[in-house]
Design a protein around this motif. Structure first.
Motif, PDB file in Angstrom:
ATOM      1  N   GLU A 112      -7.220   7.382   0.079  1.00 51.71           N
ATOM      2  CA  GLU A 112      -6.341   6.814  -0.935  1.00 51.71           C
ATOM      3  C   GLU A 112      -7.156   6.236  -2.097  1.00 51.71           C
ATOM      4  O   GLU A 112      -8.176   5.586  -1.891  1.00 51.71           O
ATOM      5  CB  GLU A 112      -5.543   5.695  -0.259  1.00 51.71           C
ATOM      6  CG  GLU A 112      -4.452   5.130  -1.104  1.00 51.71           C
ATOM      7  CD  GLU A 112      -3.731   4.013  -0.347  1.00 51.71           C
ATOM      8  OE1 GLU A 112      -4.235   3.530   0.665  1.00 51.71           O
ATOM      9  OE2 GLU A 112      -2.644   3.639  -0.801  1.00 51.71           O
ATOM     10  N   ASN A 113      -6.707   6.478  -3.312  1.00 52.16           N
ATOM     11  CA  ASN A 113      -7.352   5.988  -4.547  1.00 52.16           C
ATOM     12  C   ASN A 113      -8.753   6.557  -4.766  1.00 52.16           C
ATOM     13  O   ASN A 113      -9.487   6.071  -5.613  1.00 52.16           O
ATOM     14  CB  ASN A 113      -7.504   4.458  -4.569  1.00 52.16           C
ATOM     15  CG  ASN A 113      -6.193   3.764  -4.356  1.00 52.16           C
ATOM     16  OD1 ASN A 113      -5.140   4.308  -4.703  1.00 52.16           O
ATOM     17  ND2 ASN A 113      -6.234   2.597  -3.765  1.00 52.16           N
ATOM     18  N   ARG A 127      -1.920  -3.163   3.315  1.00 47.17           N
ATOM     19  CA  ARG A 127      -3.343  -2.962   3.579  1.00 47.17           C
ATOM     20  C   ARG A 127      -4.114  -4.108   2.950  1.00 47.17           C
ATOM     21  O   ARG A 127      -3.659  -4.716   1.990  1.00 47.17           O
ATOM     22  CB  ARG A 127      -3.833  -1.643   2.993  1.00 47.17           C
ATOM     23  CG  ARG A 127      -3.589  -1.523   1.493  1.00 47.17           C
ATOM     24  CD  ARG A 127      -4.346  -0.369   0.892  1.00 47.17           C
ATOM     25  NE  ARG A 127      -5.774  -0.666   0.793  1.00 47.17           N
ATOM     26  CZ  ARG A 127      -6.669   0.206   0.350  1.00 47.17           C
ATOM     27  NH1 ARG A 127      -6.292   1.411  -0.021  1.00 47.17           N
ATOM     28  NH2 ARG A 127      -7.931  -0.120   0.265  1.00 47.17           N
ATOM     29  N   LEU A 131       9.951  10.717 -10.480  1.00 47.52           N
ATOM     30  CA  LEU A 131       8.542  10.338 -10.332  1.00 47.52           C
ATOM     31  C   LEU A 131       7.743  10.606 -11.593  1.00 47.52           C
ATOM     32  O   LEU A 131       6.930   9.791 -12.011  1.00 47.52           O
ATOM     33  CB  LEU A 131       7.914  11.131  -9.180  1.00 47.52           C
ATOM     34  CG  LEU A 131       7.951  10.506  -7.801  1.00 47.52           C
ATOM     35  CD1 LEU A 131       7.357  11.468  -6.788  1.00 47.52           C
ATOM     36  CD2 LEU A 131       7.190   9.198  -7.774  1.00 47.52           C
ATOM     37  N   LYS A 148       4.206  12.131   7.468  1.00 50.75           N
ATOM     38  CA  LYS A 148       4.883  10.839   7.592  1.00 50.75           C
ATOM     39  C   LYS A 148       6.392  11.008   7.708  1.00 50.75           C
ATOM     40  O   LYS A 148       7.108  10.049   7.907  1.00 50.75           O
ATOM     41  CB  LYS A 148       4.556   9.958   6.379  1.00 50.75           C
ATOM     42  CG  LYS A 148       3.124   9.491   6.383  1.00 50.75           C
ATOM     43  CD  LYS A 148       2.875   8.222   5.578  1.00 50.75           C
ATOM     44  CE  LYS A 148       3.166   8.280   4.138  1.00 50.75           C
ATOM     45  NZ  LYS A 148       2.348   7.330   3.347  1.00 50.75           N
ATOM     46  N   PHE A 196       4.181  -0.094   3.151  1.00 52.82           N
ATOM     47  CA  PHE A 196       2.989  -0.272   3.963  1.00 52.82           C
ATOM     48  C   PHE A 196       2.162  -1.403   3.392  1.00 52.82           C
ATOM     49  O   PHE A 196       2.256  -1.711   2.212  1.00 52.82           O
ATOM     50  CB  PHE A 196       2.162   1.016   3.971  1.00 52.82           C
ATOM     51  CG  PHE A 196       2.931   2.188   4.492  1.00 52.82           C
ATOM     52  CD1 PHE A 196       3.053   2.395   5.852  1.00 52.82           C
ATOM     53  CD2 PHE A 196       3.551   3.064   3.621  1.00 52.82           C
ATOM     54  CE1 PHE A 196       3.785   3.457   6.340  1.00 52.82           C
ATOM     55  CE2 PHE A 196       4.288   4.131   4.109  1.00 52.82           C
ATOM     56  CZ  PHE A 196       4.402   4.326   5.461  1.00 52.82           C
ATOM     57  N   ARG A 207      -7.792  11.583  -2.779  1.00 50.14           N
ATOM     58  CA  ARG A 207      -6.489  12.176  -2.447  1.00 50.14           C
ATOM     59  C   ARG A 207      -6.019  13.060  -3.600  1.00 50.14           C
ATOM     60  O   ARG A 207      -5.964  12.619  -4.741  1.00 50.14           O
ATOM     61  CB  ARG A 207      -5.475  11.076  -2.144  1.00 50.14           C
ATOM     62  CG  ARG A 207      -4.126  11.612  -1.673  1.00 50.14           C
ATOM     63  CD  ARG A 207      -3.309  10.548  -1.003  1.00 50.14           C
ATOM     64  NE  ARG A 207      -3.976  10.092   0.225  1.00 50.14           N
ATOM     65  CZ  ARG A 207      -3.651   8.968   0.860  1.00 50.14           C
ATOM     66  NH1 ARG A 207      -2.694   8.195   0.397  1.00 50.14           N
ATOM     67  NH2 ARG A 207      -4.293   8.629   1.958  1.00 50.14           N
ATOM     68  N   SER A 232       1.638   4.241  -1.323  1.00 52.18           N
ATOM     69  CA  SER A 232       0.806   4.876  -2.353  1.00 52.18           C
ATOM     70  C   SER A 232       1.645   5.400  -3.511  1.00 52.18           C
ATOM     71  O   SER A 232       1.318   5.197  -4.656  1.00 52.18           O
ATOM     72  CB  SER A 232      -0.026   5.985  -1.745  1.00 52.18           C
ATOM     73  OG  SER A 232       0.785   7.059  -1.358  1.00 52.18           O
ATOM     74  N   ILE A 233       2.738   6.074  -3.214  1.00 46.47           N
ATOM     75  CA  ILE A 233       3.597   6.530  -4.291  1.00 46.47           C
ATOM     76  C   ILE A 233       4.958   5.885  -4.055  1.00 46.47           C
ATOM     77  O   ILE A 233       5.486   5.940  -2.961  1.00 46.47           O
ATOM     78  CB  ILE A 233       3.715   8.061  -4.298  1.00 46.47           C
ATOM     79  CG1 ILE A 233       2.330   8.668  -4.462  1.00 46.47           C
ATOM     80  CG2 ILE A 233       4.622   8.527  -5.426  1.00 46.47           C
ATOM     81  CD1 ILE A 233       2.279  10.138  -4.227  1.00 46.47           C
ATOM     82  N   ALA A 235       0.817  -1.218   0.000  1.00 46.50           N
ATOM     83  CA  ALA A 235       0.000   0.000   0.000  1.00 46.50           C
ATOM     84  C   ALA A 235       0.849   1.265   0.000  1.00 46.50           C
ATOM     85  O   ALA A 235       0.387   2.320   0.368  1.00 46.50           O
ATOM     86  CB  ALA A 235      -0.920  -0.001   1.208  1.00 46.50           C
ATOM     87  N   ALA A 267      -0.261   5.435  -8.954  1.00 52.20           N
ATOM     88  CA  ALA A 267      -0.859   6.164  -7.828  1.00 52.20           C
ATOM     89  C   ALA A 267      -0.660   7.663  -8.005  1.00 52.20           C
ATOM     90  O   ALA A 267      -1.553   8.466  -7.750  1.00 52.20           O
ATOM     91  CB  ALA A 267      -0.241   5.692  -6.520  1.00 52.20           C
ATOM     92  N   LEU A 268       0.533   8.039  -8.478  1.00 53.52           N
ATOM     93  CA  LEU A 268       0.828   9.465  -8.671  1.00 53.52           C
ATOM     94  C   LEU A 268      -0.064  10.064  -9.748  1.00 53.52           C
ATOM     95  O   LEU A 268      -0.654  11.132  -9.560  1.00 53.52           O
ATOM     96  CB  LEU A 268       2.298   9.645  -9.051  1.00 53.52           C
ATOM     97  CG  LEU A 268       2.665  11.081  -9.423  1.00 53.52           C
ATOM     98  CD1 LEU A 268       2.636  11.982  -8.201  1.00 53.52           C
ATOM     99  CD2 LEU A 268       4.029  11.140 -10.083  1.00 53.52           C
ATOM    100  N   ASP A 311       4.220   6.227 -12.312  1.00 48.38           N
ATOM    101  CA  ASP A 311       3.645   5.613 -11.122  1.00 48.38           C
ATOM    102  C   ASP A 311       2.133   5.818 -11.157  1.00 48.38           C
ATOM    103  O   ASP A 311       1.655   6.949 -11.210  1.00 48.38           O
ATOM    104  CB  ASP A 311       4.254   6.272  -9.882  1.00 48.38           C
ATOM    105  CG  ASP A 311       3.778   5.642  -8.595  1.00 48.38           C
ATOM    106  OD1 ASP A 311       4.579   4.933  -7.976  1.00 48.38           O
ATOM    107  OD2 ASP A 311       2.624   5.855  -8.217  1.00 48.38           O
ATOM    108  N   LEU A 365       9.744  13.219  -0.660  1.00 43.48           N
ATOM    109  CA  LEU A 365       8.602  12.941  -1.533  1.00 43.48           C
ATOM    110  C   LEU A 365       7.623  14.115  -1.512  1.00 43.48           C
ATOM    111  O   LEU A 365       7.052  14.490  -2.543  1.00 43.48           O
ATOM    112  CB  LEU A 365       7.912  11.652  -1.074  1.00 43.48           C
ATOM    113  CG  LEU A 365       6.671  11.214  -1.858  1.00 43.48           C
ATOM    114  CD1 LEU A 365       6.958  11.106  -3.334  1.00 43.48           C
ATOM    115  CD2 LEU A 365       6.153   9.891  -1.314  1.00 43.48           C
ATOM    116  N   GLU A 402       2.445  13.234   3.245  1.00 44.57           N
ATOM    117  CA  GLU A 402       3.848  12.799   3.176  1.00 44.57           C
ATOM    118  C   GLU A 402       4.712  13.598   4.151  1.00 44.57           C
ATOM    119  O   GLU A 402       5.663  13.073   4.718  1.00 44.57           O
ATOM    120  CB  GLU A 402       4.384  12.906   1.746  1.00 44.57           C
ATOM    121  CG  GLU A 402       3.698  11.962   0.739  1.00 44.57           C
ATOM    122  CD  GLU A 402       3.679  10.498   1.178  1.00 44.57           C
ATOM    123  OE1 GLU A 402       4.556  10.066   1.943  1.00 44.57           O
ATOM    124  OE2 GLU A 402       2.754   9.774   0.753  1.00 44.57           O
TER     125      GLU A 402
END
Lengths: 281, 229
Positions: free
Chosen positions: B182-183, A165, B14, B198, A163, B186, A155-156, A153, B21-22, B19, B203, B195
């Protein structure tokens, strides 16, 4: 009960404390910090963030001392030489909370992993912190203990941390603090993992969720305090950091911690756990 | 300094990494801001033109409201939309909270006063004789207004650029009503906050650079629309 703060004659100055949102949101720091400031002539600046960021602030030398709850990360921080003088402070516990209707039928279970597995099986909405906080780290370790299939998970990509999930639309990873996650869970009438202190504080404000699962030893949430290594960053106020650690783990302060929350919730929010406290018991 | 430098390198990496997700996050940011901006333009440009050209009772009051809206904290608008769509709110039954729909509504409310306000100022800057002469030459009211808007197009495009800038960079309202899921909800800005929290500063700054690039490219495209001086 509370001894009046007697100045020690020391003037340790400004101390930057990076800590998790739970110690700040619950009101614990506001209650006990004035005692430290009076005794040591200190000014404490609290930066309340997730455990991940608190540790990063320590690594970058942007904080003098960190108070966090993620033992494996704390050990890695110490091993990399970023910290000195790590001490156990206290613990609180996590609870799985959810709507009173309890559609996944988990209320009263004592096995947190079994409860999560049932949520996954019935595909009820579960809100995850998803923010690399101590709570998020704990949640992932609980999922890993189930036989629910997990997916990467991160995400990027291009990040050194990974992670996990469970798969599925029912699992909402929101990347926010405990308070926001409880708000979202409340709106969606979903399940989530919360620390007891934040949950009780929000419950008192009318949150429409209830404790479903508690008491599993894996829901144990120990806090550690670590001074940032002054050899890594010259601007660290190590005198203040060490004074803070000594004070936080002292019998008097541990007594303060053990009483915190009794007046408002009828139960303490944190259980003292320092070496001095345990020796006195 | 290291985080900044590493961030720039990572931003480049990136962008070319494709990617998924990006790109999902970039797409959602543009989608939400784009639709919100379209709504703002549909309502805001005619309103701005009317306020700039017509004299009517309550005009000053509407202008005062508009100016207030231009400086209104987005997070308060987010809070308002949140309370409207909350489970216990008046339209909570729609179930739009924590979906892109609620984000679009919040961003429309944020950007619409900017579009209307700047359009009004641009229209007021056009020589009033233009409209009078066109009307004297037999143009209808609509034709004359359209001609004034074309004459004021630089200002009108600026109004859209200002609206876009305000919402693509906005974080408080989309975090509140979107939930940063997420997904699902976001965006670039909420991902940057996440980020940073975190501790992934590298990033986070990379995402910031991507956001800056995206805004720059969008504005270049809009400036082309303005045409030559």
């Amino acid at each position: 009960m509370v001894s009046p703060a007697e100045p020690t004659g020391l003037e340790v100055g400004r101390l930057i404390l990076a800590t998790t949102t739970s110690t700040d949101d619950s009101g614990l720091l506001k209650t006990i910090l004035p005692d430290f400031e009076a005794r040591y002539g200190a000014t404490v600046e609290v930066i309340a963030v997730g455990t991940g960021q608190a540790i990063q602030l320590g690594e970058n030398g942007d904080a003098d001392v960190i108070l966090v709850h993620a033992r494996s990360r704390e050990d890695a921080f110490m091993a990399a030489g970023f910290g000195v003088n790590r001490q156990d402070v206290m613990y609180n516990d996590f609870v799985i909370v959810g709507p009173a209707a309890d559609p996944a039928n988990i209320k009263g279970l004592t096995d947190a992993g079994a409860a999560l597995a049932k949520i996954a099986e019935t595909q009820n909405v579960f809100v995850s912190r998803g923010d690399d906080s101590g709570t998020h780290i704990k949640e992932q370790s609980l999922w890993q203990a189930t036989n629910v299939s997990l997916t990467d998970a991160t995400s990027i990509k291009n990040v050194d941390k990974t992670f996990v999930r469970p798969e599925g639309e029912w699992y909402l990873s929101v990347g926010q603090g405990m308070g926001s996650v409880l708000t979202i869970a409340n709106e969606q009438q979903a399940y989530t993992l919360s620390d007891r202190a934040t949950f009780l504080a929000r419950k008192a404000q009318g949150l429409d969720l209830e404790i479903m699962v508690e008491g599993d030893s894996r829901l144990f949430n120990p806090y550690g305090v670590i001074a940032v290594n002054p050899e890594k960053h010259s601007n660290i106020n190590i005198t203040a950091a060490n004074a803070f650690i000594e004070w936080l783990t002292s019998l008097e302060t541990q007594q303060l911690i053990s009483q915190f929350g009794m007046d408002k919730f009828g139960q303490p929010l944190f259980v003292p756990d320092s070496a001095a406290w345990n020796a006195a018991k | 300094m290291n985080d900044l430098l590493d961030g720039s390198i990572q931003a480049t990496r990136l962008i070319f990494s494709l990617d998924s997700a990006l790109y999902e996050i970039i797409w959602l940011s543009l989608y939400v801001a784009g639709i919100a901006l379209a709504f703002s333009a549909i309502v805001g440009i005619p309103l701005g033109a009317a306020l700039g050209l017509k004299r009517f009772i309550g005009r000053r009051f509407v202008m005062a409201l508009l100016y207030t809206g231009m400086g209104f904290p987005p997070v308060v608008i987010g809070l308002f939309v949140y309370l409207m769509f909350s489970r216990s709110g008046p339209v909570g039954a729609l179930g739009w909270l924590f979906t892109p729909r609620a984000m679009i509504i919040a961003q429309t409310i944020i950007s619409f006063p900017l579009v209307a306000g700047f359009t009004m100022a641009a229209v007021m800057g056009v020589d009033p004789n233009l409209r009078r002469q066109l009307l004297a030459l037999g143009a209808t009211g609509w034709q004359a207004t359209l001609a004034v808007l074309v004459e004021a197009r630089i200002g009108v495009i600026v109004s859209i650029i200002a609206g876009f800038g305000a919402i693509i960079s906005e974080v408080g309202a989309v975090m509140l009503v979107g939930g940063n899921i997420e997904n699902k909800t976001r965006t670039l800005t909420t991902a940057i906050v996440l980020e940073t929290r975190k501790g992934n500063f590298e990033l986070a700054i990379a995402l910031g650079i991507i956001l800056l690039l995206l805004t720059f490219l969008t504005n270049v495209a809009m400036l082309r629309l303005q045409g030559r001086e």
